[in-house]
Design a protein around this motif. Sequence first.
Motif, PDB file in Angstrom:
ATOM      1  N   ASN A   1       0.249  16.427   2.830  1.00 52.32           N
ATOM      2  CA  ASN A   1      -0.379  15.262   2.198  1.00 52.32           C
ATOM      3  C   ASN A   1       0.282  14.753   0.917  1.00 52.32           C
ATOM      4  OD1 ASN A   1      -2.076  15.414   4.308  1.00 52.32           O
ATOM      5  ND2 ASN A   1      -3.916  15.786   3.132  1.00 52.32           N
ATOM      6  N   VAL A   2       1.308  13.958   1.110  1.00 45.86           N
ATOM      7  CA  VAL A   2       2.050  13.367   0.004  1.00 45.86           C
ATOM      8  C   VAL A   2       1.895  11.852   0.077  1.00 45.86           C
ATOM      9  CG1 VAL A   2       4.384  12.979  -0.917  1.00 45.86           C
ATOM     10  CG2 VAL A   2       3.716  15.240  -0.121  1.00 45.86           C
ATOM     11  N   THR A   3       1.744  11.224  -1.069  1.00 42.71           N
ATOM     12  CA  THR A   3       1.667   9.778  -1.111  1.00 42.71           C
ATOM     13  C   THR A   3       2.905   9.243  -1.815  1.00 42.71           C
ATOM     14  OG1 THR A   3       0.313   7.873  -1.757  1.00 42.71           O
ATOM     15  CG2 THR A   3       0.286   9.766  -3.234  1.00 42.71           C
ATOM     16  N   PHE A   4       3.416   8.135  -1.317  1.00 47.02           N
ATOM     17  CA  PHE A   4       4.581   7.499  -1.936  1.00 47.02           C
ATOM     18  C   PHE A   4       4.284   6.021  -2.087  1.00 47.02           C
ATOM     19  CE2 PHE A   4       8.385   4.936  -1.678  1.00 47.02           C
ATOM     20  CZ  PHE A   4       9.085   5.441  -2.762  1.00 47.02           C
TER      21      PHE A   4
ATOM     22  N   SER B   1       0.835  -1.200   0.000  1.00 45.98           N
ATOM     23  CA  SER B   1       0.000   0.000   0.000  1.00 45.98           C
ATOM     24  C   SER B   1       0.868   1.247   0.000  1.00 45.98           C
ATOM     25  CB  SER B   1      -0.880   0.027   1.246  1.00 45.98           C
ATOM     26  OG  SER B   1      -1.700  -1.108   1.279  1.00 45.98           O
ATOM     27  N   PRO B   2       0.406   2.290  -0.680  1.00 45.89           N
ATOM     28  CA  PRO B   2       1.152   3.553  -0.657  1.00 45.89           C
ATOM     29  C   PRO B   2       1.266   4.113   0.760  1.00 45.89           C
ATOM     30  CG  PRO B   2      -0.509   3.584  -2.376  1.00 45.89           C
ATOM     31  CD  PRO B   2      -0.764   2.362  -1.544  1.00 45.89           C
ATOM     32  N   ILE B   3       2.338   4.812   1.019  1.00 38.30           N
ATOM     33  CA  ILE B   3       2.533   5.495   2.291  1.00 38.30           C
ATOM     34  C   ILE B   3       1.992   6.903   2.115  1.00 38.30           C
ATOM     35  CG2 ILE B   3       4.268   6.443   3.869  1.00 38.30           C
ATOM     36  CD1 ILE B   3       6.056   4.065   3.071  1.00 38.30           C
ATOM     37  N   ILE B   4       1.184   7.354   3.061  1.00 43.36           N
ATOM     38  CA  ILE B   4       0.647   8.709   3.002  1.00 43.36           C
ATOM     39  C   ILE B   4       1.259   9.500   4.147  1.00 43.36           C
ATOM     40  CG2 ILE B   4      -1.414  10.153   3.146  1.00 43.36           C
ATOM     41  CD1 ILE B   4      -2.943   7.779   1.896  1.00 43.36           C
ATOM     42  N   MET B   5       1.982  10.560   3.777  1.00 43.66           N
ATOM     43  CA  MET B   5       2.629  11.416   4.769  1.00 43.66           C
ATOM     44  C   MET B   5       1.827  12.706   4.887  1.00 43.66           C
ATOM     45  SD  MET B   5       6.416  10.707   3.292  1.00 43.66           S
ATOM     46  CE  MET B   5       5.780  10.400   1.643  1.00 43.66           C
ATOM     47  N   GLU B   6       1.371  13.003   6.075  1.00 48.19           N
ATOM     48  CA  GLU B   6       0.572  14.217   6.279  1.00 48.19           C
ATOM     49  C   GLU B   6       1.441  15.452   6.420  1.00 48.19           C
ATOM     50  OE1 GLU B   6      -2.109  13.473   9.487  1.00 48.19           O
ATOM     51  OE2 GLU B   6      -3.086  11.823   8.415  1.00 48.19           O
TER      52      GLU B   6
ATOM     53  N   GLN C   1      11.877  17.395   3.147  1.00 51.54           N
ATOM     54  CA  GLN C   1      10.779  16.965   2.287  1.00 51.54           C
ATOM     55  C   GLN C   1       9.911  18.131   1.820  1.00 51.54           C
ATOM     56  OE1 GLN C   1       8.736  13.472   3.861  1.00 51.54           O
ATOM     57  NE2 GLN C   1      10.511  13.065   5.120  1.00 51.54           N
ATOM     58  N   THR C   2      10.424  19.326   1.879  1.00 54.68           N
ATOM     59  CA  THR C   2       9.692  20.483   1.379  1.00 54.68           C
ATOM     60  C   THR C   2       9.997  20.661  -0.103  1.00 54.68           C
ATOM     61  OG1 THR C   2      11.473  22.028   1.874  1.00 54.68           O
ATOM     62  CG2 THR C   2       9.840  21.631   3.641  1.00 54.68           C
ATOM     63  N   MET C   3       9.191  21.436  -0.794  1.00 53.81           N
ATOM     64  CA  MET C   3       9.435  21.684  -2.217  1.00 53.81           C
ATOM     65  C   MET C   3      10.766  22.407  -2.410  1.00 53.81           C
ATOM     66  SD  MET C   3       7.050  20.153  -3.773  1.00 53.81           S
ATOM     67  CE  MET C   3       7.290  20.729  -5.438  1.00 53.81           C
TER      68      MET C   3
ATOM     69  N   HIS D   1       1.045  14.593  -4.502  1.00 56.51           N
ATOM     70  CA  HIS D   1       0.146  15.229  -3.535  1.00 56.51           C
ATOM     71  C   HIS D   1      -1.276  14.703  -3.672  1.00 56.51           C
ATOM     72  CE1 HIS D   1       2.837  18.283  -1.893  1.00 56.51           C
ATOM     73  NE2 HIS D   1       3.352  18.374  -3.114  1.00 56.51           N
ATOM     74  N   ILE D   2      -1.899  14.500  -2.524  1.00 51.53           N
ATOM     75  CA  ILE D   2      -3.315  14.155  -2.498  1.00 51.53           C
ATOM     76  C   ILE D   2      -4.033  15.265  -1.764  1.00 51.53           C
ATOM     77  CG2 ILE D   2      -3.036  11.662  -2.686  1.00 51.53           C
ATOM     78  CD1 ILE D   2      -3.265  11.486   0.333  1.00 51.53           C
ATOM     79  N   LYS D   3      -5.256  15.512  -2.155  1.00 52.20           N
ATOM     80  CA  LYS D   3      -6.018  16.606  -1.568  1.00 52.20           C
ATOM     81  C   LYS D   3      -6.385  16.272  -0.122  1.00 52.20           C
ATOM     82  CE  LYS D   3     -10.177  19.306  -2.276  1.00 52.20           C
ATOM     83  NZ  LYS D   3     -11.378  19.477  -3.080  1.00 52.20           N
ATOM     84  N   PRO D   4      -6.033  17.143   0.811  1.00 51.19           N
ATOM     85  CA  PRO D   4      -6.433  16.916   2.206  1.00 51.19           C
ATOM     86  C   PRO D   4      -7.950  16.894   2.322  1.00 51.19           C
ATOM     87  CG  PRO D   4      -4.824  18.687   2.049  1.00 51.19           C
ATOM     88  CD  PRO D   4      -5.249  18.350   0.644  1.00 51.19           C
ATOM     89  N   LYS D   5      -8.470  16.044   3.184  1.00 53.73           N
ATOM     90  CA  LYS D   5      -9.916  15.908   3.352  1.00 53.73           C
ATOM     91  C   LYS D   5     -10.568  17.210   3.785  1.00 53.73           C
ATOM     92  CE  LYS D   5      -9.386  11.117   4.599  1.00 53.73           C
ATOM     93  NZ  LYS D   5      -9.249  10.195   5.692  1.00 53.73           N
ATOM     94  N   ASP D   6      -9.868  18.006   4.578  1.00 50.11           N
ATOM     95  CA  ASP D   6     -10.464  19.226   5.125  1.00 50.11           C
ATOM     96  C   ASP D   6     -10.133  20.482   4.308  1.00 50.11           C
ATOM     97  OD1 ASP D   6      -7.793  19.150   5.768  1.00 50.11           O
ATOM     98  OD2 ASP D   6      -8.053  19.795   7.838  1.00 50.11           O
TER      99      ASP D   6
END
Length: 136
Positions: A48-51, A39-44, A84-86, A115-120
Motif C-alpha cells: 500500500n503505497v501512494t504516489f 488523483s494519487p496512484i495507489i499501489m497495493e 519497489q521494495t524498501m 505508505h497508507i494503512k491497509p484497510k484490513d
Amino acid sequence: MNKVFLNALCATVLSGSFLLISHASATEDYDTKKFGPKSPIIMEQPINVTFDHRVHTDLIGLACNECHDALFVMQRGVTPVKDQTMTALAKGKSCGACHDGRTAFASNTRCNACHIKPKDLKASDPHPHTDSHGSH
C-alpha cells in the motif's frame, strides 16, 4: 430586516462566490498531460503505497522525463515489484534514485509520506519491514 445585516450577508455571499469560482477555475487549469494524473496512484503491491504525480511535477517542478523512462516506464503497472521494495529503494532503484536523503528525503525516514494503512490491517499484524529479530 436590518440594513447592516443585509449588507453583511451580501458581502459574505459575494466573497464565498469568488472563492468557489477561483477554486473551480484553479482545478480546471490543471493539465494532466503536463503534470500527470490529478488523483494519487495507489499501489497495493508491494505494500500500500501512494504516489502523487501532482506533488512531483506541479508543486516541485520535475519534468516527466526526469523519471520516465529512465526509472519508470510511462505505463501504469509495468515497473517490476522487485524494484519497489524498501531494499531496492535503498540501492537506488525506483523512487530510491531520488529519495536517498540527499536529493529528497530518504525512503526509510517518512513512512507516512508514501505508505497508507491497509484497510484490513490489524494492530497485532507485524510491521511489513520488520525481520524476525524485530529490527527495521
